[in-house]
Design a protein around this motif. Structure first.
Motif, PDB file in Angstrom:
ATOM      1  N   ALA A  32      13.860  12.315 -13.051  1.00  0.00           N
ATOM      2  CA  ALA A  32      13.372  12.912 -11.801  1.00  0.00           C
ATOM      3  C   ALA A  32      13.116  14.412 -11.984  1.00  0.00           C
ATOM      4  O   ALA A  32      12.098  14.948 -11.514  1.00  0.00           O
ATOM      5  CB  ALA A  32      14.376  12.673 -10.679  1.00  0.00           C
ATOM      6  N   LYS A  33      14.023  15.101 -12.682  1.00  0.00           N
ATOM      7  CA  LYS A  33      13.832  16.534 -12.936  1.00  0.00           C
ATOM      8  C   LYS A  33      12.603  16.779 -13.804  1.00  0.00           C
ATOM      9  O   LYS A  33      11.825  17.708 -13.550  1.00  0.00           O
ATOM     10  CB  LYS A  33      15.078  17.109 -13.626  1.00  0.00           C
ATOM     11  N   ALA A  34      12.431  15.950 -14.831  1.00  0.00           N
ATOM     12  CA  ALA A  34      11.284  16.128 -15.721  1.00  0.00           C
ATOM     13  C   ALA A  34       9.974  15.939 -14.962  1.00  0.00           C
ATOM     14  O   ALA A  34       9.016  16.698 -15.152  1.00  0.00           O
ATOM     15  CB  ALA A  34      11.369  15.135 -16.885  1.00  0.00           C
ATOM     16  N   LEU A  35       9.929  14.935 -14.086  1.00  0.00           N
ATOM     17  CA  LEU A  35       8.702  14.686 -13.322  1.00  0.00           C
ATOM     18  C   LEU A  35       8.443  15.812 -12.328  1.00  0.00           C
ATOM     19  O   LEU A  35       7.299  16.265 -12.163  1.00  0.00           O
ATOM     20  CB  LEU A  35       8.814  13.350 -12.589  1.00  0.00           C
ATOM     21  N   GLN A 173       4.966  10.218  -5.787  1.00  0.00           N
ATOM     22  CA  GLN A 173       4.766   9.931  -4.375  1.00  0.00           C
ATOM     23  C   GLN A 173       6.082   9.546  -3.711  1.00  0.00           C
ATOM     24  O   GLN A 173       6.365   9.948  -2.580  1.00  0.00           O
ATOM     25  CB  GLN A 173       3.745   8.793  -4.222  1.00  0.00           C
ATOM     26  N   GLN A 174       6.893   8.780  -4.420  1.00  0.00           N
ATOM     27  CA  GLN A 174       8.193   8.377  -3.868  1.00  0.00           C
ATOM     28  C   GLN A 174       9.133   9.572  -3.751  1.00  0.00           C
ATOM     29  O   GLN A 174       9.935   9.652  -2.804  1.00  0.00           O
ATOM     30  CB  GLN A 174       8.796   7.272  -4.743  1.00  0.00           C
ATOM     31  N   LEU A 175       9.043  10.503  -4.702  1.00  0.00           N
ATOM     32  CA  LEU A 175       9.839  11.725  -4.600  1.00  0.00           C
ATOM     33  C   LEU A 175       9.456  12.521  -3.352  1.00  0.00           C
ATOM     34  O   LEU A 175      10.327  13.006  -2.611  1.00  0.00           O
ATOM     35  CB  LEU A 175       9.641  12.593  -5.843  1.00  0.00           C
ATOM     36  N   LEU A 176       8.152  12.644  -3.115  1.00  0.00           N
ATOM     37  CA  LEU A 176       7.686  13.374  -1.943  1.00  0.00           C
ATOM     38  C   LEU A 176       8.061  12.645  -0.657  1.00  0.00           C
ATOM     39  O   LEU A 176       8.473  13.266   0.329  1.00  0.00           O
ATOM     40  CB  LEU A 176       6.168  13.570  -2.024  1.00  0.00           C
ATOM     41  N   ALA A 179      11.612  13.271  -0.037  1.00  0.00           N
ATOM     42  CA  ALA A 179      11.834  14.621   0.492  1.00  0.00           C
ATOM     43  C   ALA A 179      11.541  14.666   1.988  1.00  0.00           C
ATOM     44  O   ALA A 179      12.277  15.290   2.772  1.00  0.00           O
ATOM     45  CB  ALA A 179      10.958  15.620  -0.254  1.00  0.00           C
ATOM     46  N   VAL A 180      10.448  13.986   2.402  1.00  0.00           N
ATOM     47  CA  VAL A 180      10.144  13.906   3.834  1.00  0.00           C
ATOM     48  C   VAL A 180      11.282  13.228   4.579  1.00  0.00           C
ATOM     49  O   VAL A 180      11.716  13.675   5.653  1.00  0.00           O
ATOM     50  CB  VAL A 180       8.821  13.135   4.062  1.00  0.00           C
ATOM     51  N   GLY A 181      11.777  12.133   4.012  1.00  0.00           N
ATOM     52  CA  GLY A 181      12.865  11.399   4.656  1.00  0.00           C
ATOM     53  C   GLY A 181      14.121  12.234   4.806  1.00  0.00           C
ATOM     54  O   GLY A 181      14.799  12.176   5.836  1.00  0.00           O
ATOM     55  N   ILE A 182      14.447  13.004   3.771  1.00  0.00           N
ATOM     56  CA  ILE A 182      15.651  13.839   3.825  1.00  0.00           C
ATOM     57  C   ILE A 182      15.524  14.897   4.924  1.00  0.00           C
ATOM     58  O   ILE A 182      16.443  15.093   5.736  1.00  0.00           O
ATOM     59  CB  ILE A 182      15.898  14.501   2.448  1.00  0.00           C
ATOM     60  N   LEU A 336      11.950   4.531  -6.361  1.00  0.00           N
ATOM     61  CA  LEU A 336      11.841   5.654  -7.290  1.00  0.00           C
ATOM     62  C   LEU A 336      12.586   5.355  -8.581  1.00  0.00           C
ATOM     63  O   LEU A 336      12.070   5.599  -9.683  1.00  0.00           O
ATOM     64  CB  LEU A 336      12.390   6.912  -6.630  1.00  0.00           C
ATOM     65  N   ALA A 337      13.793   4.830  -8.448  1.00  0.00           N
ATOM     66  CA  ALA A 337      14.589   4.505  -9.632  1.00  0.00           C
ATOM     67  C   ALA A 337      13.898   3.453 -10.487  1.00  0.00           C
ATOM     68  O   ALA A 337      13.993   3.462 -11.716  1.00  0.00           O
ATOM     69  CB  ALA A 337      15.973   4.012  -9.216  1.00  0.00           C
ATOM     70  N   ASN A 338      13.170   2.559  -9.839  1.00  0.00           N
ATOM     71  CA  ASN A 338      12.468   1.508 -10.566  1.00  0.00           C
ATOM     72  C   ASN A 338      11.247   2.048 -11.305  1.00  0.00           C
ATOM     73  O   ASN A 338      10.840   1.510 -12.336  1.00  0.00           O
ATOM     74  CB  ASN A 338      12.042   0.408  -9.583  1.00  0.00           C
TER      75      ASN A 338
END
Length: 608
Positions: A32-35, A173-176, A179-182, A336-338
């Motif tokens: 996740a950090k690398a992406l 896209q899932q990361l973003l 972030a919206v969800g959080i 995201l994990a998948n």
């Protein structure tokens, strides 16, 4: 339609110049950090803009939630007062309901516009990332040493560069989305806590417990994502291998074997997906029941604490919304994990390919034309040894020369090292010991671009793309070629059939040149080589698969080309008989060594 002239956009090339994704991240958080780091390096402006959209979208959403309180109170008690924590009693009788509702609609509109702008920014940003990662990885593979490509399945490289990059885009896209969800969940929790701190505190404990249970699905999802990547590559490999072997499969009526292998690959891949769905759906069912029970308990607690009915309704709405947001957030986390294992695969491929770069950056290279000295061999092998990694195959201590204007033929049984020698001459392989001299000077990695500008290669299996005759001729010619040059090369290659094609140079040849015969395809390949005006023409089994008549025509053509162009010709052959009358020099190879080398008359008249 094949488009050899098409180039990546300037934006993609500029972005690919940066090290967008590198290193070898391993694990969910590292991936996740690398992406995220890659997305930031790619376009800090768009990444920052997306963050601004997220913050303002969450803020507007929170304000619209706050409006629910006076709206409900205005309906239930038009002349009443609203207890606002930290402010006290506020009369709402003087605020028309239509004004409150209008404000609510306007805030919803503003939030929708922000979400629209965020979606558009993401739609531009995500494909840019995918294209850049693909470009970066593919260029790294193309620039890597030949042994790097030989050590990997081509289908694995294709799957990682195509599907893997797409999964990286999906992960972004899932990361973003996460972030919206959080942000939305935090705003919702803040509003609920502001309305009724005591009740909300109790509700938040339940929501956090629920989230903790759901988080347990994320790490298994990452493991399943790794497994899914491997199975997907295996599925693609089975499909590619079956298509490559289709003629043999049909001839042997053996399609059942490949169908069974494909079915097994489908089954294994499907089971991974089913396992992922089983885990997430089980947690979803449990979460729904837990949410209903929590809502019921919350109402009871609110009654005991003498919370006004209107506030209970608002709190229930807020807590229910918060629970759904947390549930959706965890679901996004599982997706995201998948997807994240693709980040590691793509980063490893790109990093390993760059580490195996064939021509080091800023390495010196020769320039200019080759020497015209006839007494100096164009290419000379000086005690060259090369063995393939983890294998005993290769060549050992080979010494021979390829003079200008001569046809030099390497003959010997399969596995003797002939194709390896050709690859060494082309600079695809680097000697472990000894040297390959061009014009009397040892060839180095930095010289490869210069040397290959003077070389043309006709492989054993003719390579034709599913485009037009013109496209097949010019795609490997620097700067392209005019129609007149194409026709001249075809005429020199004795490709008279081209004049009779329905659309001339624009005739589409079909997949692998299916519209042409074997001899015609070989002539197109030779014409393509001639367009490069080579100093060295390497022919690897140029008559394989041709009948005796066509074989003789091709060999006569090679002799004629030698006379016309003055190029040095290095040809690979199995059979001494077919090249006896057309070659100048012969090298006989056996078990990776040249056991005899010299003028053809010497070798044929005095065989060892």
């Amino acid at each position: 339609m094949f488009r050899p002239a098409a180039q990546p956009s300037a934006q993609v090339i500029a972005n690919a110049e940066q090290v967008v994704l590198s290193g070898k991240p391993s694990g969910l958080l590292a991936d996740a950090k690398a992406l995220t780091r890659a997305a930031w390096r790619l376009s800090p402006g768009r990444f920052t803009l997306q963050g601004i959209f997220l913050v303002f979208g969450g803020f507007i959403g929170g304000v619209s939630l706050l409006l629910l309180i006076p709206i409900i109170n205005s309906v239930a008690k038009p002349d009443g007062k609203l207890e606002v924590p930290g402010v006290g009693s506020v009369s709402i009788g003087g605020i028309p309901l239509w004004a409150l509702l209008t404000a609510f609609v306007l805030l919803t509109l503003i939030q929708g516009l922000i979400q629209r702008a965020s979606a558009i920014n993401s739609a531009r940003f995500q494909p840019m990332l995918v294209d850049t990662l693909r470009h970066q990885a593919f260029v790294a593979v193309l620039d890597a040493r030949w042994t790097f490509v030989l050590g990997r399945r081509k289908t694995d490289i294709i799957a990682i560069v195509t599907a893997g990059a797409s999964r990286c885009g999906a992960a972004l896209q899932q990361l973003l989305t996460g972030a919206v969800g959080i942000i939305t969940a935090l705003v919702t929790a803040a509003v609920a806590f502001w309305v009724a701190p005591g009740v909300t505190a109790i509700a938040l404990v339940g929501v956090l417990i629920l989230a903790g249970i759901q988080v347990a699905t994320i790490r298994p999802s990452y493991r399943l994502g790794v497994e899914f990547s491997g199975q997907s590559r295996n599925l693609q490999a089975v499909m590619q291998d079956s298509l490559d072997s289709l003629r043999l499969v049909r001839a042997h009526h053996a399609s059942a074997v490949w169908v069974e292998q494909l079915a097994d690959a489908f089954t294994v891949t499907r089971e991974v997906q089913v396992e992922q769905a089983r885990r997430t759906s089980t947690i979803s069912v449990f979460s729904s029941v837990a949410l209903a029970a929590a809502a019921a308990a919350l109402v009871q607690v609110s009654v005991w604490m003498h919370v006004p009915a209107t506030s209970i309704v608002v709190i229930l709405l807020l807590v229910a919304r918060l629970a759904r947001q947390v549930q959706g957030l965890v679901g996004t986390g599982a997706q995201l994990a998948n997807s994240l294992p693709a980040v590691q695969e793509l980063a490893e491929l790109t990093t390993d390919a760059r580490a195996a770069v064939e021509v080091p950056p800023n390495s010196g290279t020769r320039t200019g034309e080759l020497s015209a000295a006839v007494d100096l061999p164009l290419i000379a092998f000086r005690d060259v040894t090369y063995t393939y990694p983890n294998s005993d195959n290769g060549v050992r201590g080979i010494c021979f020369t390829v003079p200008r204007g001569d046809i030099t033929v390497l003959v010997g049984p399969s596995g003797a090292g002939k194709s390896t020698t050709a690859d060494l001459a082309l600079g695809l392989l680097e000697p472990e010991s000894g040297a390959i001299e061009i014009d009397g000077t040892a060839l180095t990695a930095g010289d490869l671009p210069w040397w290959r500008s003077h070389v043309a290669y006709v492989p054993q299996e003719t390579v034709l793309v599913p485009g037009s005759l013109r496209e097949n001729l010019v795609w490997s010619v620097p700067g392209g070629a005019t129609d007149a040059q194409c026709w001249e090369a075809l005429d020199r290659a004795a490709a008279d059939f081209a004049r009779d094609l329905p659309d001339g140079l624009d005739t589409v040849l079909g997949d692998r040149g299916i519209r042409l015969s074997g001899g015609e395809r070989q002539r197109v390949a030779i014409a393509r080589a001639l367009l490069r005006t080579p100093a060295l023409l390497v022919l690897d089994e140029p008559t394989t698969g041709l009948d005796a008549t066509v074989e003789a025509e091709v060999l006569d053509l090679v002799k004629e080309l030698r006379r016309e162009t003055g190029a040095a010709v290095l040809m690979i052959a199995h059979n001494l008989g077919i090249i006896r009358d057309m070659c100048d020099r012969v090298g006989v190879m056996y078990a990776g060594k040249i056991v005899e080398h010299g003028h053809s008359a010497e070798v044929f008249d005095h065989p060892q």
